[in-house]
Write a protein that holds these residues in place. Sequence first.
Motif, PDB file in Angstrom:
ATOM      1  N   UNK A 153       9.591   4.459  -6.981  1.00  0.00           N
ATOM      2  CA  UNK A 153       9.747   3.384  -8.174  1.00  0.00           C
ATOM      3  C   UNK A 153       8.436   3.060  -9.004  1.00  0.00           C
ATOM      4  N   UNK A 154       7.754   4.400  -9.401  1.00  0.00           N
ATOM      5  CA  UNK A 154       6.189   4.149  -9.861  1.00  0.00           C
ATOM      6  C   UNK A 154       5.563   5.499 -10.037  1.00  0.00           C
ATOM      7  N   UNK A 155       4.303   5.425 -10.007  1.00  0.00           N
ATOM      8  CA  UNK A 155       3.609   6.583 -10.294  1.00  0.00           C
ATOM      9  C   UNK A 155       2.760   6.778  -9.332  1.00  0.00           C
TER      10      UNK A 155
ATOM     11  N   UNK B 242      -0.411   7.949  -6.865  1.00  0.00           N
ATOM     12  CA  UNK B 242      -1.831   8.541  -6.985  1.00  0.00           C
ATOM     13  C   UNK B 242      -2.238   9.278  -5.931  1.00  0.00           C
ATOM     14  N   UNK B 243      -1.713   8.930  -4.744  1.00  0.00           N
ATOM     15  CA  UNK B 243      -2.186   9.461  -3.450  1.00  0.00           C
ATOM     16  C   UNK B 243      -0.947   9.445  -2.276  1.00  0.00           C
TER      17      UNK B 243
ATOM     18  N   UNK C  42      -1.204  -1.325   5.855  1.00  0.00           N
ATOM     19  CA  UNK C  42      -1.238  -1.054   4.544  1.00  0.00           C
ATOM     20  C   UNK C  42      -2.629  -1.730   3.877  1.00  0.00           C
ATOM     21  N   UNK C  43      -2.676  -2.835   4.106  1.00  0.00           N
ATOM     22  CA  UNK C  43      -3.964  -3.764   3.795  1.00  0.00           C
ATOM     23  C   UNK C  43      -4.811  -4.113   4.623  1.00  0.00           C
TER      24      UNK C  43
ATOM     25  N   UNK D 197       6.144   3.221  -0.220  1.00  0.00           N
ATOM     26  CA  UNK D 197       5.494   3.173  -1.603  1.00  0.00           C
ATOM     27  C   UNK D 197       4.716   1.886  -1.790  1.00  0.00           C
TER      28      UNK D 197
ATOM     29  N   UNK E  20      -0.650  -0.698  -5.801  1.00  0.00           N
ATOM     30  CA  UNK E  20      -2.100  -1.275  -5.661  1.00  0.00           C
ATOM     31  C   UNK E  20      -2.280  -2.216  -6.651  1.00  0.00           C
TER      32      UNK E  20
ATOM     33  N   UNK F 175       2.817   6.384   0.249  1.00  0.00           N
ATOM     34  CA  UNK F 175       2.576   6.670  -1.096  1.00  0.00           C
ATOM     35  C   UNK F 175       2.017   5.658  -1.698  1.00  0.00           C
ATOM     36  N   UNK F 176       1.088   5.806  -2.366  1.00  0.00           N
ATOM     37  CA  UNK F 176      -0.051   4.800  -3.035  1.00  0.00           C
ATOM     38  C   UNK F 176       0.016   5.346  -4.558  1.00  0.00           C
ATOM     39  N   UNK F 177       0.394   3.944  -5.210  1.00  0.00           N
ATOM     40  CA  UNK F 177       0.092   4.062  -6.661  1.00  0.00           C
ATOM     41  C   UNK F 177       0.544   3.088  -7.351  1.00  0.00           C
ATOM     42  N   UNK F 178       0.925   2.899  -8.618  1.00  0.00           N
ATOM     43  CA  UNK F 178       1.325   1.901  -9.460  1.00  0.00           C
ATOM     44  C   UNK F 178       2.916   1.814  -9.765  1.00  0.00           C
ATOM     45  N   UNK F 179       3.511   0.727  -9.402  1.00  0.00           N
ATOM     46  CA  UNK F 179       4.777   0.694  -9.461  1.00  0.00           C
ATOM     47  C   UNK F 179       5.448   0.516 -10.981  1.00  0.00           C
TER      48      UNK F 179
END
Lengths: 123, 123
Positions: A100-102, A104-105, B60-61, B76, B79, B110-114
């Motif tokens: 549910x998003x974009x 990056x990594x 995660x953090x 997911x 950030x 996965x890391x990104x923007x939701x």
Amino acid sequence: MRTTKQRKLVLEIINNSHDHLNAEDIYYECRKKLPNISLGTVYRILNQLSERQMIKRLKFESYDCFDSMKRQHSHFYCVKCHHIYDIFDELINVDKIKVPGKINDYDVKFVGTCDVCLNKKED
Amino acid sequence: MRTTKQRKLVLEIINNSHDHLNAEDIYYECRKKLPNISLGTVYRILNQLSERQMIKRLKFESYDCFDSMKRQHSHFYCVKCHHIYDIFDELINVDKIKVPGKINDYDVKFVGTCDVCLNKKED
DNA sequence: CTCCTTATTAGTAATGATTACTAAATATAG
DNA sequence: CTATATTTAGTAATCATTACTAATAAGGAG
């Protein structure tokens, strides 16, 4: 972001290393060339570089490790000897994953016991 | 490993939660039923349970989170809002992965923007 | 090239998550 | 029920990381 000798050195160390260095490791490497560099500077640079995705932050143990961005790979962590093995097989086709998003990594981590430690045990 | 009310409660809380609770969260949940439980006890129990693979430790953090073992899934991480989304697609056939050892567990992050945060940005 | 502004640095203090410690309490095998 | 080893509550300590501040240095404008 200004080009400083501290930042260039940190990036160089990470890009030239095949290990999974933590902040302290990188600090000691840095001090070989810049004896006065401070640990806080190393931490700040590591944060800046990983925010800008110029390096990759890995979370394995109680501290973070850093990898170069050169080639996507996964990791296998041995719970006995704490060694981190790089896995270069392509495991995931990121374009096909629905999140549910974009993205990056991403990061794939295996945890278990490595062959070296398995063999030790059987003695 | 003895059956204590503290350990049963911690395991129950993790298994019944759909969030990604950290030690402090679990501590506060515990105190609703056992007001005298100590944070150190929660940490020790979390370590014992994850060592025995009865729960899953997630990094995660700056702090660790804990998940039940009920169903393998990926995560997911956004950030922007720091929310962790569960991804239930089967991504990896673990039996086919070649690693130099025996896999106990694995984790795909996965890391990104939701989407929620992406839409906010476009206002 | 020189000055000026602003980012960056070294050094140190502080924070926050987690672990270590200890005497008292409790689970469970016999 | 009793003995013993595990577990607990409470507190102190640790360790990785961040925050702070005055001094330094990068790099654009003139």
